[in-house]
Write a protein that holds these residues in place. Structure first.
Motif, mmCIF file in Angstrom:
data_model
loop_
_atom_site.group_PDB
_atom_site.id
_atom_site.type_symbol
_atom_site.label_atom_id
_atom_site.label_comp_id
_atom_site.label_asym_id
_atom_site.label_seq_id
_atom_site.Cartn_x
_atom_site.Cartn_y
_atom_site.Cartn_z
ATOM 1 N N ALA A 254 0.818 -1.214 0.000
ATOM 2 C CA ALA A 254 0.000 0.000 0.000
ATOM 3 C C ALA A 254 0.851 1.263 0.000
ATOM 4 O O ALA A 254 0.512 2.264 -0.641
ATOM 5 C CB ALA A 254 -0.933 -0.003 1.215
ATOM 6 N N LEU A 255 1.975 1.243 0.717
ATOM 7 C CA LEU A 255 2.815 2.431 0.860
ATOM 8 C C LEU A 255 3.950 2.478 -0.162
ATOM 9 O O LEU A 255 4.742 3.419 -0.170
ATOM 10 C CB LEU A 255 3.389 2.493 2.276
ATOM 11 C CG LEU A 255 2.373 2.576 3.420
ATOM 12 C CD1 LEU A 255 3.081 2.581 4.752
ATOM 13 C CD2 LEU A 255 1.469 3.802 3.272
ATOM 14 N N GLY A 256 4.064 1.436 -0.963
ATOM 15 C CA GLY A 256 5.170 1.388 -1.927
ATOM 16 C C GLY A 256 6.504 1.081 -1.262
ATOM 17 O O GLY A 256 7.565 1.343 -1.830
ATOM 18 N N ALA A 257 6.478 0.527 -0.046
ATOM 19 C CA ALA A 257 7.715 0.166 0.669
ATOM 20 C C ALA A 257 8.044 -1.308 0.394
ATOM 21 O O ALA A 257 7.391 -1.967 -0.418
ATOM 22 C CB ALA A 257 7.537 0.416 2.166
ATOM 23 N N LYS A 258 9.073 -1.813 1.086
ATOM 24 C CA LYS A 258 9.494 -3.208 0.874
ATOM 25 C C LYS A 258 9.734 -3.900 2.210
ATOM 26 O O LYS A 258 10.141 -3.266 3.190
ATOM 27 C CB LYS A 258 10.781 -3.280 0.039
ATOM 28 C CG LYS A 258 10.599 -2.850 -1.407
ATOM 29 C CD LYS A 258 11.889 -2.976 -2.173
ATOM 30 C CE LYS A 258 11.719 -2.545 -3.629
ATOM 31 N NZ LYS A 258 10.875 -3.509 -4.371
ATOM 32 N N VAL A 259 9.483 -5.207 2.222
ATOM 33 C CA VAL A 259 9.805 -6.063 3.376
ATOM 34 C C VAL A 259 11.116 -6.778 3.066
ATOM 35 O O VAL A 259 11.235 -7.424 2.019
ATOM 36 C CB VAL A 259 8.693 -7.096 3.644
ATOM 37 C CG1 VAL A 259 9.109 -8.033 4.777
ATOM 38 C CG2 VAL A 259 7.394 -6.388 3.973
ATOM 39 N N GLU A 260 12.072 -6.658 3.953
ATOM 40 C CA GLU A 260 13.405 -7.242 3.711
ATOM 41 C C GLU A 260 13.547 -8.545 4.506
ATOM 42 O O GLU A 260 13.747 -8.542 5.714
ATOM 43 C CB GLU A 260 14.504 -6.260 4.129
ATOM 44 C CG GLU A 260 15.895 -6.717 3.709
ATOM 45 C CD GLU A 260 16.957 -5.657 3.970
ATOM 46 O OE1 GLU A 260 18.112 -6.032 4.174
ATOM 47 O OE2 GLU A 260 16.611 -4.447 3.961
ATOM 48 N N ILE A 261 13.376 -9.669 3.793
ATOM 49 C CA ILE A 261 13.536 -10.995 4.430
ATOM 50 C C ILE A 261 15.015 -11.340 4.428
ATOM 51 O O ILE A 261 15.654 -11.384 3.377
ATOM 52 C CB ILE A 261 12.731 -12.062 3.671
ATOM 53 C CG1 ILE A 261 11.248 -11.685 3.653
ATOM 54 C CG2 ILE A 261 12.921 -13.431 4.321
ATOM 55 C CD1 ILE A 261 10.385 -12.630 2.832
ATOM 56 N N THR A 262 15.581 -11.611 5.624
ATOM 57 C CA THR A 262 17.040 -11.777 5.741
ATOM 58 C C THR A 262 17.476 -13.119 6.308
ATOM 59 O O THR A 262 18.587 -13.563 6.032
ATOM 60 C CB THR A 262 17.626 -10.673 6.639
ATOM 61 O OG1 THR A 262 17.012 -10.759 7.938
ATOM 62 C CG2 THR A 262 17.381 -9.295 6.037
ATOM 63 N N GLN A 263 16.632 -13.766 7.102
ATOM 64 C CA GLN A 263 17.088 -14.971 7.804
ATOM 65 C C GLN A 263 16.081 -16.108 7.679
ATOM 66 O O GLN A 263 14.888 -15.885 7.442
ATOM 67 C CB GLN A 263 17.326 -14.678 9.298
ATOM 68 C CG GLN A 263 18.509 -13.750 9.572
ATOM 69 C CD GLN A 263 18.729 -13.588 11.066
ATOM 70 O OE1 GLN A 263 17.782 -13.408 11.820
ATOM 71 N NE2 GLN A 263 19.984 -13.641 11.486
#
Length: 475
Positions: free
Chosen positions: A22-31
């Motif tokens: 919705a906000l044009g952001a990103k989720v950073e999956i790291t582990q």
């Protein structure tokens, strides 16, 4: 059939992805984390915020969008061979904030350690379906992860293809100068050994032909002195070792044809007929004490009072001195000192078992590896103590007399020694001698670990326990 193994977004993960989209952001999956589900296969629950029993958490090795299905994200982690010693039944994906974004279960797999004698690199892969992969950051830190074999192989193929392409272009180019006696360059090879060309180079084959031809020729003026191997030359001519020996009578010589040692020797085809003095010959051989007739051969003693005889199928010793008869061969001479089998067994100290066959019935003797002996339980294989005995197969029987609790008030009974397993069995019987009563209560027992068990009777009311004789059996 319902799906047994699957992956899904957690409530937290779904919320974060929806917010990022919705906000044009990103989720950073790291582990990625793995766990054993506390010994049972768990069912993924979107409300989970952690694995049931996490065993390892580390950086992802790969996080990519599936080239076939662009709504699928593929996450991989490589577990090296020096990590393990546990089962893998559950998998979790975490973002940079430490929140669990996705949860999955998998078919049970054991991750061994090298110290256990079987090590392997384990690759864990989770495929996650999302509505928009643009909301997920595809970022991996190459300094803290391992590369999978597939990733390395793909990069090797890329490098190899580039090198092959460059070499192929170089090979097809004709921009190469020819060599001469004064300049370097490409040269044409030749196997000729008769050419006098200065624009071609001889191959190793041509050089070898020329050298072999030169090395195999002998100079006639050397009179065979240039033979490289005289011994091999004699062998090729069929000459034996005598070819290099002189005539003589000592070692490393050959005898002359009229050597007296040959002309004066006995000939075997004469069978002794060419012996000049037969009587002296027999005397010199010490054969004067031999007699032979159609029934036996005798060898006499020096005083000719006794002799050894050999007959067809038998032999022995005989004395003509009174009383005449067979002579026993003494023990000191390797005999039995007896004249018959029974006396021989007595002289050798043999018991009655010496005449018995090996067997399993009466009047026989058992073999050393008789199964009745080999499989017999030895006393030393049992161990015991106060109130317990342990059998060779590990089974333990323990006993005791205790006061049990009443219904709802079990008594904890400590075992004389611990069992090695918790699934032991306890049987109890009423003992009126230590707790007199007119009733005959029943008993219930439940193991408590490996060192104790709960015991209660069917009596009702606190403080109305019953005396019990109990036996516990287990390993």
């Amino acid at each position: 059939m319902a799906t047994k193994y699957f992956a899904l977004l957690t409530n937290i993960g779904a919320a974060k992805l929806a917010n990022a989209t919705a906000l044009g952001a990103k989720v950073e999956i790291t582990q990625m984390a793995v766990g054993d589900g506390n010994g049972a296969l768990p069912t993924p629950n979107p409300a989970q915020t952690a694995l049931t029993h996490e065993l390892r958490r580390a950086q992802l090795n790969m996080l990519t969008i599936d080239p076939v299905n662009t709504n699928q994200i593929i996450a991989e982690q490589v577990i090296p061979e020096d990590v393990g010693g546990w089962w893998i039944r559950e998998i979790g994906l975490f973002d940079k904030d430490g929140d669990m974004i996705a949860i999955a279960n998998c078919a049970e797999t054991y991750k061994p350690l090298l110290q256990e004698g079987s090590g392997r690199v384990q690759v864990i892969r989770v495929i996650l379906i999302v509505s928009s992969t643009e909301a997920v950051t595809l970022k991996i830190d190459p300094a803290v992860v391992l590369a999978t074999r597939q990733y390395v192989d793909s990069k090797v193929i890329e490098v190899r293809s580039y090198v092959d392409e460059q070499l192929r272009a170089h090979e097809q180019s004709r921009n190469h100068p020819d060599a001469s006696t004064t300049e370097k360059g490409f040269v044409q090879l030749s196997t000729s050994v008769t050419s006098d060309s200065e624009s071609q180079a001889s191959t190793l084959k041509a050089v070898k032909i020329a050298m072999d031809n030169a090395n195999t020729r002998l100079a006639k003026e050397r009179n065979l002195a240039d033979l490289p191997n005289s011994a091999l030359a004699r062998q090729n001519l069929g000459l034996g070792g005598s070819a290099t020996c002189n005539v003589g009578t000592s070692q490393n010589t050959v005898a002359a044809g009229d050597d007296s040692r040959i002309t004066g020797s006995m000939q075997k085809n004469q069978n002794g007929a060419d012996i000049s003095d037969v009587a002296l010959f027999v005397k010199n051989l010490g054969l004067g004490r031999f007699d032979q007739d159609s029934s036996e051969t005798r060898i006499w003693s020096p005083d000719r009072k006794s002799y050894v005889f050999v007959q067809n199928g038998g032999w022995g010793a005989y004395s003509i001195n009174p009383p005449a008869g067979n002579i026993a061969l003494q023990l000191s001479s390797g005999g039995t000192g007896a004249r018959d089998a029974s006396e021989a067994r007595t002289n050798l100290g043999l018991g009655s078992s010496a005449t018995r066959n090996v067997g399993t019935s009466a009047n026989t003797v058992a073999e050393g590896n008789d199964s009745r002996i080999v499989n017999a339980v030895q006393h030393g294989e049992f161990t015991s103590g106060a109130g317990w005995v342990k059998f060779p197969d590990g089974t333990i029987i323990q006993r005791g007399i205790s006061i049990s609790g009443s219904q709802g008030y079990p008594t904890t009974i400590i075992l004389p020694i611990p069992f090695t397993q918790t699934n032991f069995t306890v049987v109890a019987a009423f003992d009126s001698a230590i707790n007199a009563a007119n009733d005959c209560p029943a008993f219930a027992a439940t193991p408590v670990g490996t060192t104790a068990f709960y015991l209660m009777s069917s009596r009702v009311g606190s403080g109305t326990g019953a005396g019990a004789n109990w036996i516990a059996i287990g390993k």
